[in-house]
Design a protein around this motif. Structure first.
Motif, short mmCIF file in Angstrom:
data_model
loop_
_atom_site.label_atom_id
_atom_site.label_comp_id
_atom_site.label_asym_id
_atom_site.label_seq_id
_atom_site.Cartn_x
_atom_site.Cartn_y
_atom_site.Cartn_z
N PRO A 164 10.61 4.15 54.03
CA PRO A 164 9.67 5.65 54.99
C PRO A 164 9.73 6.75 54.39
O PRO A 164 10.55 7.29 54.02
CB PRO A 164 10.09 5.19 56.35
N LEU A 165 8.46 7.28 53.77
CA LEU A 165 8.07 8.66 53.42
C LEU A 165 7.85 9.15 54.32
O LEU A 165 6.94 9.31 55.19
CB LEU A 165 7.12 8.33 51.91
N VAL A 166 8.42 10.47 54.22
CA VAL A 166 7.90 11.44 54.92
C VAL A 166 6.98 12.89 54.44
O VAL A 166 7.69 13.03 53.09
CB VAL A 166 9.23 12.18 55.79
N PHE A 167 6.22 13.15 54.63
CA PHE A 167 5.13 14.73 53.22
C PHE A 167 5.27 15.54 54.59
O PHE A 167 4.75 15.60 56.15
CB PHE A 167 4.19 13.93 53.28
N HIS A 168 5.21 16.92 54.13
CA HIS A 168 3.64 17.80 55.31
C HIS A 168 2.43 17.46 55.53
O HIS A 168 2.11 17.90 56.11
CB HIS A 168 3.86 19.37 55.12
N ASN A 169 1.70 16.67 53.93
CA ASN A 169 0.93 16.80 54.52
C ASN A 169 0.06 14.95 53.41
O ASN A 169 0.19 15.68 52.37
CB ASN A 169 -0.23 18.26 53.80
#
Length: 226
Positions: A105-110
């Motif tokens: 799973p990938l997490v980004f702020h935007n």
């Protein structure tokens, strides 16, 4: 989706806002921090940071934000900026990077912004697009503010505001002259700290990559080519 035991928090810096413009905006740098949960505590276990030759000039507005320039041969070089003309093109790192990201799973702020650029670069390099769950700290922040989880940018939900809301020190965003600079690794680390706080409160919700706006547009164009 059950709570993940491992995520990768990423951030990108680019020449602009739209990878589908003419000419297209391109990636300048990307950073990814792999976090793994040990006994309920998230810990960094690996990191990749890449500077990328965008193959095009970087508009002054973007250059003031990220501190990069693209000046082959050193012409028109501005002191204090990092010249990306000698860095590798994204195509040379696309395959190994996509393998390293895997299905974590990938997490980004935007996430809408970052995934749009990453998919555009992967597609140009003939590498499979992202297909893992995507989590977005900006959407979580918007939800906290009672504004839902829209794909479009919500004013007041930038990374600075989120760090201030969560009590995260963001002084690492300041350059030597005191002006703010956005760096992929600095911002990925701030987003990682925000993720860890938001995840504790069950505010991080995973979405399939196929639900990203640019992916829906790709599918519409595929289904209706004329």
């Amino acid at each position: 989706m059950t709570a993940p035991e491992e995520v990768i928090v990423g951030d990108t810096e680019t020449t602009g806002l739209h990878p589908d413009d003419t000419p297209p905006d391109r990636l300048c740098s990307a950073s990814f921090i792999r976090l793994r949960r040990f006994g309920g505590v998230w810990r960094e276990v690996d990191v990749q940071t890449h500077l990328v030759n965008p193959g095009r000039e970087i508009p002054e507005g973007a250059a003031r934000v990220n501190g990069f320039t693209w000046t082959p041969g050193g012409a028109r070089f501005i002191a204090g900026r990092r010249n990306l003309a000698g860095e590798a093109r994204f195509s040379s790192i696309a395959g190994p990077l996509r393998d390293w990201l895997g299905d974590t799973p990938l997490v980004f702020h935007n996430a809408v912004f970052d995934c749009d650029f990453l998919d555009a670069e992967f597609q140009a390099a003939d590498v499979p697009l992202l297909d893992q769950p995507i989590l977005c700290t900006k959407k979580a922040f918007s939800d906290i503010m009672g504004l839902g989880r829209p794909d479009v940018y919500v004013p007041g939900t930038n990374l600075n505001a989120l760090c201030d809301r969560l009590g995260i020190d963001r002084s690492s965003r300041l350059g030597p002259d005191g002006r703010e600079l956005h760096g992929a690794e600095v911002d990925a680390r701030l987003a990682a700290r925000a993720f860890m706080k938001l995840e504790q409160d069950n505010l991080m919700l995973a979405e399939p990559a196929c639900d990203l706006p640019h992916r829906k547009s790709l599918m519409r164009n595929f289904m209706n080519p004329f």
